[in-house]
Design a protein around this motif. Structure first.
Motif, PDB file in Angstrom:
ATOM      1  N   GLY A   1       0.789  -1.229   0.000  1.00  0.00           N
ATOM      2  CA  GLY A   1       0.000   0.000   0.000  1.00  0.00           C
ATOM      3  C   GLY A   1       0.820   1.276   0.000  1.00  0.00           C
ATOM      4  N   LEU A   2       2.074   1.188  -0.436  1.00  0.00           N
ATOM      5  CA  LEU A   2       2.959   2.355  -0.441  1.00  0.00           C
ATOM      6  C   LEU A   2       3.012   3.049  -1.799  1.00  0.00           C
ATOM      7  CD1 LEU A   2       5.913   0.865   1.622  1.00  0.00           C
ATOM      8  CD2 LEU A   2       3.947   2.158   2.453  1.00  0.00           C
ATOM      9  N   VAL A   3       2.499   2.380  -2.836  1.00  0.00           N
ATOM     10  CA  VAL A   3       2.529   2.891  -4.203  1.00  0.00           C
ATOM     11  C   VAL A   3       1.208   2.522  -4.885  1.00  0.00           C
ATOM     12  CG1 VAL A   3       3.632   2.523  -6.464  1.00  0.00           C
ATOM     13  CG2 VAL A   3       5.035   2.791  -4.445  1.00  0.00           C
ATOM     14  N   ILE A   4       0.745   3.410  -5.762  1.00  0.00           N
ATOM     15  CA  ILE A   4      -0.402   3.081  -6.619  1.00  0.00           C
ATOM     16  C   ILE A   4       0.030   3.216  -8.069  1.00  0.00           C
ATOM     17  CG2 ILE A   4      -2.135   3.836  -4.953  1.00  0.00           C
ATOM     18  CD1 ILE A   4      -2.542   6.327  -6.831  1.00  0.00           C
ATOM     19  N   LYS A   5      -0.746   2.613  -8.963  1.00  0.00           N
ATOM     20  CA  LYS A   5      -0.454   2.762 -10.392  1.00  0.00           C
ATOM     21  C   LYS A   5      -1.711   3.218 -11.109  1.00  0.00           C
ATOM     22  CE  LYS A   5      -1.207  -2.038 -11.776  1.00  0.00           C
ATOM     23  NZ  LYS A   5      -0.594  -3.205 -12.415  1.00  0.00           N
ATOM     24  N   LYS A   6      -1.483   3.899 -12.207  1.00  0.00           N
ATOM     25  CA  LYS A   6      -2.588   4.401 -13.018  1.00  0.00           C
ATOM     26  C   LYS A   6      -2.201   4.275 -14.487  1.00  0.00           C
ATOM     27  CE  LYS A   6      -5.539   8.376 -13.808  1.00  0.00           C
ATOM     28  NZ  LYS A   6      -5.761   9.793 -13.543  1.00  0.00           N
ATOM     29  N   GLN A   7      -3.139   3.840 -15.285  1.00  0.00           N
ATOM     30  CA  GLN A   7      -2.880   3.692 -16.715  1.00  0.00           C
ATOM     31  C   GLN A   7      -2.955   5.057 -17.389  1.00  0.00           C
ATOM     32  OE1 GLN A   7      -5.455   0.878 -18.590  1.00  0.00           O
ATOM     33  NE2 GLN A   7      -4.214   0.766 -20.412  1.00  0.00           N
ATOM     34  N   GLU A   8      -1.990   5.325 -18.243  1.00  0.00           N
ATOM     35  CA  GLU A   8      -1.919   6.587 -18.981  1.00  0.00           C
ATOM     36  C   GLU A   8      -1.954   6.284 -20.478  1.00  0.00           C
ATOM     37  OE1 GLU A   8      -1.486   9.817 -17.698  1.00  0.00           O
ATOM     38  OE2 GLU A   8      -1.717   9.022 -15.681  1.00  0.00           O
ATOM     39  N   LEU A   9      -2.342   7.270 -21.243  1.00  0.00           N
ATOM     40  CA  LEU A   9      -2.377   7.166 -22.699  1.00  0.00           C
ATOM     41  C   LEU A   9      -1.384   8.173 -23.253  1.00  0.00           C
ATOM     42  CD1 LEU A   9      -3.849   5.994 -25.206  1.00  0.00           C
ATOM     43  CD2 LEU A   9      -5.445   7.903 -25.009  1.00  0.00           C
TER      44      LEU A   9
END
Length: 113
Positions: free
Chosen positions: A56-64
């Motif tokens: 729970g120290l990092v999150i990810k997000k999809q980018e275009l």
């Protein structure tokens, strides 16, 4: 000490995980950017990012990107980690960033346009 606290302490003992967290506290980054900044291989980055996400120290997000390809950017959710020793025990406390990582992604994306 519980399993989550063990995982956080183990991650902080790893130089690559610490380097990733340090860079991600400045701005969201892709794996390629992290590999360059932290001087590590893709495999090392992905392994550490997976562990950091599970803790729970990092999150990810999809980018275009402008070419229409998708890729992931990562952001730190942690601001401080404190280990407290009292009466023969110890506790690990994680303070989350006051800035929502999703807001940091938005700010980054808006800065590109």
């Amino acid at each position: 000490m519980d399993e989550d606290e063990d995982a956080v302490l183990a991650l902080l003992d790893d130089e690559y995980a610490r380097a990733i967290l340090a860079h991600l506290t400045m701005e969201p980054m892709s794996v390629d950017e992290l590999c360059t900044a932290c001087e590590m291989s893709d495999a090392t980055a992905y392994r550490r990012l997976d562990k950091l996400q599970k803790a729970g120290l990092v999150i990810k997000k999809q980018e275009l990107d402008p070419d229409g390809h998708h890729y992931m950017r990562y952001a730190a959710t942690v601001e401080t980690v404190t280990v407290t020793f009292v009466d023969g025990t110890y506790e690990v406390a994680v303070t989350r960033s006051t800035t929502d990582p999703a807001d940091r992604f938005t700010e980054l994306f808006e800065g590109l346009s």
